[in-house]
Write a protein that holds these residues in place. Sequence first.
Motif, PDB file in Angstrom:
ATOM      1  N   MET A 151       0.827  -1.202   0.000  1.00  0.00           N
ATOM      2  CA  MET A 151       0.000   0.000   0.000  1.00  0.00           C
ATOM      3  C   MET A 151       0.861   1.252   0.000  1.00  0.00           C
ATOM      4  SD  MET A 151      -1.097   2.647   2.152  1.00  0.00           S
ATOM      5  CE  MET A 151      -1.187   2.082   3.843  1.00  0.00           C
ATOM      6  N   ILE A 152       1.928   1.264   0.794  1.00  0.00           N
ATOM      7  CA  ILE A 152       2.800   2.431   0.859  1.00  0.00           C
ATOM      8  C   ILE A 152       3.441   2.690  -0.497  1.00  0.00           C
ATOM      9  CG2 ILE A 152       4.984   3.281   1.807  1.00  0.00           C
ATOM     10  CD1 ILE A 152       4.185   1.971   4.469  1.00  0.00           C
ATOM     11  N   GLU A 153       3.988   1.635  -1.129  1.00  0.00           N
ATOM     12  CA  GLU A 153       4.638   1.836  -2.419  1.00  0.00           C
ATOM     13  C   GLU A 153       3.633   2.224  -3.494  1.00  0.00           C
ATOM     14  OE1 GLU A 153       7.962  -0.458  -5.104  1.00  0.00           O
ATOM     15  OE2 GLU A 153       8.144  -0.205  -2.953  1.00  0.00           O
ATOM     16  N   SER A 154       2.443   1.652  -3.459  1.00  0.00           N
ATOM     17  CA  SER A 154       1.407   2.017  -4.425  1.00  0.00           C
ATOM     18  C   SER A 154       1.021   3.484  -4.282  1.00  0.00           C
ATOM     19  CB  SER A 154       0.180   1.127  -4.233  1.00  0.00           C
ATOM     20  OG  SER A 154      -0.890   1.554  -5.054  1.00  0.00           O
ATOM     21  N   THR A 155       0.899   3.943  -3.050  1.00  0.00           N
ATOM     22  CA  THR A 155       0.557   5.344  -2.795  1.00  0.00           C
ATOM     23  C   THR A 155       1.652   6.275  -3.288  1.00  0.00           C
ATOM     24  OG1 THR A 155      -0.723   4.704  -0.841  1.00  0.00           O
ATOM     25  CG2 THR A 155      -0.061   7.014  -0.997  1.00  0.00           C
ATOM     26  N   ILE A 156       2.899   5.867  -3.111  1.00  0.00           N
ATOM     27  CA  ILE A 156       4.029   6.682  -3.566  1.00  0.00           C
ATOM     28  C   ILE A 156       4.012   6.799  -5.093  1.00  0.00           C
ATOM     29  CG2 ILE A 156       6.541   6.809  -3.716  1.00  0.00           C
ATOM     30  CD1 ILE A 156       6.606   5.394  -0.959  1.00  0.00           C
ATOM     31  N   HIS A 157       3.818   5.682  -5.787  1.00  0.00           N
ATOM     32  CA  HIS A 157       3.761   5.714  -7.258  1.00  0.00           C
ATOM     33  C   HIS A 157       2.623   6.612  -7.735  1.00  0.00           C
ATOM     34  CE1 HIS A 157       6.875   2.924  -8.577  1.00  0.00           C
ATOM     35  NE2 HIS A 157       6.544   2.094  -7.598  1.00  0.00           N
ATOM     36  N   GLN A 158       1.472   6.491  -7.102  1.00  0.00           N
ATOM     37  CA  GLN A 158       0.331   7.317  -7.481  1.00  0.00           C
ATOM     38  C   GLN A 158       0.623   8.794  -7.237  1.00  0.00           C
ATOM     39  OE1 GLN A 158      -2.574   6.280  -8.998  1.00  0.00           O
ATOM     40  NE2 GLN A 158      -2.916   8.487  -9.216  1.00  0.00           N
ATOM     41  N   HIS A 159       1.306   9.078  -6.151  1.00  0.00           N
ATOM     42  CA  HIS A 159       1.666  10.457  -5.832  1.00  0.00           C
ATOM     43  C   HIS A 159       2.555  11.052  -6.927  1.00  0.00           C
ATOM     44  CE1 HIS A 159       3.152  13.944  -3.593  1.00  0.00           C
ATOM     45  NE2 HIS A 159       4.375  13.556  -3.890  1.00  0.00           N
ATOM     46  N   PHE A 160       3.564  10.313  -7.358  1.00  0.00           N
ATOM     47  CA  PHE A 160       4.459  10.827  -8.394  1.00  0.00           C
ATOM     48  C   PHE A 160       3.735  10.983  -9.727  1.00  0.00           C
ATOM     49  CE2 PHE A 160       8.009   9.190  -5.659  1.00  0.00           C
ATOM     50  CZ  PHE A 160       8.592  10.435  -5.454  1.00  0.00           C
ATOM     51  N   MET A 161       2.863  10.046 -10.029  1.00  0.00           N
ATOM     52  CA  MET A 161       2.121  10.123 -11.277  1.00  0.00           C
ATOM     53  C   MET A 161       1.214  11.355 -11.309  1.00  0.00           C
ATOM     54  SD  MET A 161      -0.450   7.265 -12.914  1.00  0.00           S
ATOM     55  CE  MET A 161       0.792   6.002 -12.670  1.00  0.00           C
ATOM     56  N   THR A 162       0.620  11.674 -10.173  1.00  0.00           N
ATOM     57  CA  THR A 162      -0.341  12.776 -10.098  1.00  0.00           C
ATOM     58  C   THR A 162       0.336  14.135  -9.995  1.00  0.00           C
ATOM     59  OG1 THR A 162      -1.923  11.314  -9.000  1.00  0.00           O
ATOM     60  CG2 THR A 162      -2.326  13.693  -8.829  1.00  0.00           C
ATOM     61  N   HIS A 163       1.409  14.231  -9.200  1.00  0.00           N
ATOM     62  CA  HIS A 163       1.954  15.542  -8.849  1.00  0.00           C
ATOM     63  C   HIS A 163       3.333  15.858  -9.436  1.00  0.00           C
ATOM     64  CE1 HIS A 163      -1.321  16.136  -6.009  1.00  0.00           C
ATOM     65  NE2 HIS A 163      -1.077  14.944  -5.496  1.00  0.00           N
ATOM     66  N   PHE A 179       1.500  14.207   0.385  1.00  0.00           N
ATOM     67  CA  PHE A 179       1.740  12.763   0.377  1.00  0.00           C
ATOM     68  C   PHE A 179       1.672  12.189   1.778  1.00  0.00           C
ATOM     69  CE2 PHE A 179       5.149   9.769   1.488  1.00  0.00           C
ATOM     70  CZ  PHE A 179       4.622   8.618   0.927  1.00  0.00           C
ATOM     71  N   SER A 180       2.346  12.845   2.730  1.00  0.00           N
ATOM     72  CA  SER A 180       2.398  12.328   4.093  1.00  0.00           C
ATOM     73  C   SER A 180       1.007  12.230   4.702  1.00  0.00           C
ATOM     74  CB  SER A 180       3.291  13.223   4.957  1.00  0.00           C
ATOM     75  OG  SER A 180       3.417  12.703   6.256  1.00  0.00           O
ATOM     76  N   LEU A 181       0.180  13.247   4.468  1.00  0.00           N
ATOM     77  CA  LEU A 181      -1.180  13.202   5.013  1.00  0.00           C
ATOM     78  C   LEU A 181      -1.998  12.106   4.340  1.00  0.00           C
ATOM     79  CD1 LEU A 181      -3.244  14.363   6.943  1.00  0.00           C
ATOM     80  CD2 LEU A 181      -3.877  16.030   5.177  1.00  0.00           C
ATOM     81  N   THR A 182      -1.829  11.935   3.027  1.00  0.00           N
ATOM     82  CA  THR A 182      -2.531  10.856   2.322  1.00  0.00           C
ATOM     83  C   THR A 182      -2.190   9.511   2.941  1.00  0.00           C
ATOM     84  OG1 THR A 182      -2.533  12.081   0.228  1.00  0.00           O
ATOM     85  CG2 THR A 182      -2.824   9.695   0.098  1.00  0.00           C
ATOM     86  N   LEU A 183      -0.904   9.296   3.179  1.00  0.00           N
ATOM     87  CA  LEU A 183      -0.465   8.017   3.722  1.00  0.00           C
ATOM     88  C   LEU A 183      -0.940   7.838   5.160  1.00  0.00           C
ATOM     89  CD1 LEU A 183       1.140   5.593   2.762  1.00  0.00           C
ATOM     90  CD2 LEU A 183       3.171   6.590   3.804  1.00  0.00           C
ATOM     91  N   VAL A 184      -0.888   8.905   5.943  1.00  0.00           N
ATOM     92  CA  VAL A 184      -1.356   8.838   7.325  1.00  0.00           C
ATOM     93  C   VAL A 184      -2.832   8.440   7.367  1.00  0.00           C
ATOM     94  CG1 VAL A 184      -2.022  10.336   9.250  1.00  0.00           C
ATOM     95  CG2 VAL A 184       0.323  10.344   8.441  1.00  0.00           C
ATOM     96  N   CYS A 185      -3.635   9.036   6.494  1.00  0.00           N
ATOM     97  CA  CYS A 185      -5.062   8.711   6.479  1.00  0.00           C
ATOM     98  C   CYS A 185      -5.301   7.271   6.039  1.00  0.00           C
ATOM     99  CB  CYS A 185      -5.816   9.680   5.553  1.00  0.00           C
ATOM    100  SG  CYS A 185      -5.927  11.362   6.207  1.00  0.00           S
TER     101      CYS A 185
END
Length: 471
Positions: A151-163, A179-185
């Motif tokens: 989940m963490i790595e997927s969120t990171i990839h999505q973050h780079f793709m989006t921003h 990103f940090s808040l997205t992951l925290v939630c």
Amino acid sequence: MDFFMQYLFLTLITMIASVYVLQKRGTKTLPPGSFGWPLVGETYQFLFIKIEHFIQERVNKYSSEIFRTSILGEPTVVLCGPGANKFVSTNETKLVEVWYMKTQRRLFNIPDRTHGAKPKPKPKQEAASAAPVKSLGILKPEGIARYMGNMIESTIHQHFMTHWAGKTEVKVYPLVKAFSLTLVCQFFLGLDKPILATEFDNLHSGIYSVPVNFPGSTYRRALKAAAAIREEIQFQIKEKIDAFSKGQVVDDLLAHVVGSEQGGKYVPKMAISNIIMGLMNSSYIPIAINLAFMIKHIGQRPDIYQKIVSEHADVTKSKGSGTALDWDSMQKLKYTWAVAQETMRLYPTAPGVFREVLTDITYEGYTIPKGWKIFWALVGTNKNPNYFPEPESFDPSRFEGNNFPAPYTWIPFGAGPRSCPGKDYVRFVVLSFIHVLVSKFKWEAILPDEKVSGVLIPTPTEGIPIRLHPH
């Protein structure tokens, strides 16, 4: 005005009497220092002067790593240095115990305490404790990797793709905050999107604020933010209970706590919301700050960048491309973590913690009276040239091999039984983010001399703009 003068008079009499009584005890001597102005003490200097400067000015003045002051209306002894770090961390619950500022108590619903007195016992079903959270395997390294690695790595990839994708320049700090808040939630609440960003910012700002509740004050905004966050977590608790009743499987931290409660380890829902809010608060801004300044320094130093790229390429080769990092892979990223540690040293996000003295303590020939507060300055050694030569230079080699700092000279996560329970989460997130970043981009810092604001928490004034070069 009459009330103010009476209060001032009583405060002065109390302070004078306490010093007189202590001095009459014979050989016992207070630490050097000053209580500052009546009533306010040195609270203003503590809250509005950079904490390193506040400490260093007094260490220089008194030639001691222990000095007395008055903070937030409390006679306080500031302790810093390796000896102090070892002393406090090894005497938790024996000579000292945790003490919270008024802002912390009000924002996180922590019971009031006075002069070392234990709070009145509550009925078993109402007792608030973080023990169920600490005992959950999800906060241990293997638990994070097992439950959240993909989940963490997927969120990171999505973050780079989006921003980041398609951009030639970005401002790092606001992006890594998002990103940090997205992951925290996701990690703590199981939510796909970040929520209450302004509220979490206000909550974090309000912890080290003057506890004056008037319209427009930092403290008032923090109180409103805490109420809103607590309400949302209460709602999410109900959602988890409903999911369990339907036989659904959920793996976020809140679900594990609620599941533990339903398994017979009762923790009241208000206590759960306070615990989760505290963990989210301590995980959000600190990770963003560490990532932002880490990325800045890597972008200024091609030698550091190349060593990191080489290290991550070796890890990718051994684990296989497209496979999320596990905890064994993390152990191989020694140089990257050394860069992260050097970043934490220069840009600390946890300046210190308070403790309350349980009995008269003798330390370094001075007496710290029972009931006084200790500010344990975790950053007291970070920029001390006795422990870190050329302390303002960025040098990750300080944390490599035999160069690693001596015990108790550097404790970003605290030490002893009350060390930060989220330190493995921080390590996992930071290393995972850099692992994906170096696979996608090379970059350079646009403003290498960008100013850093903030008294207790470092903040880049321009957001750390960088120029991107996609691979």
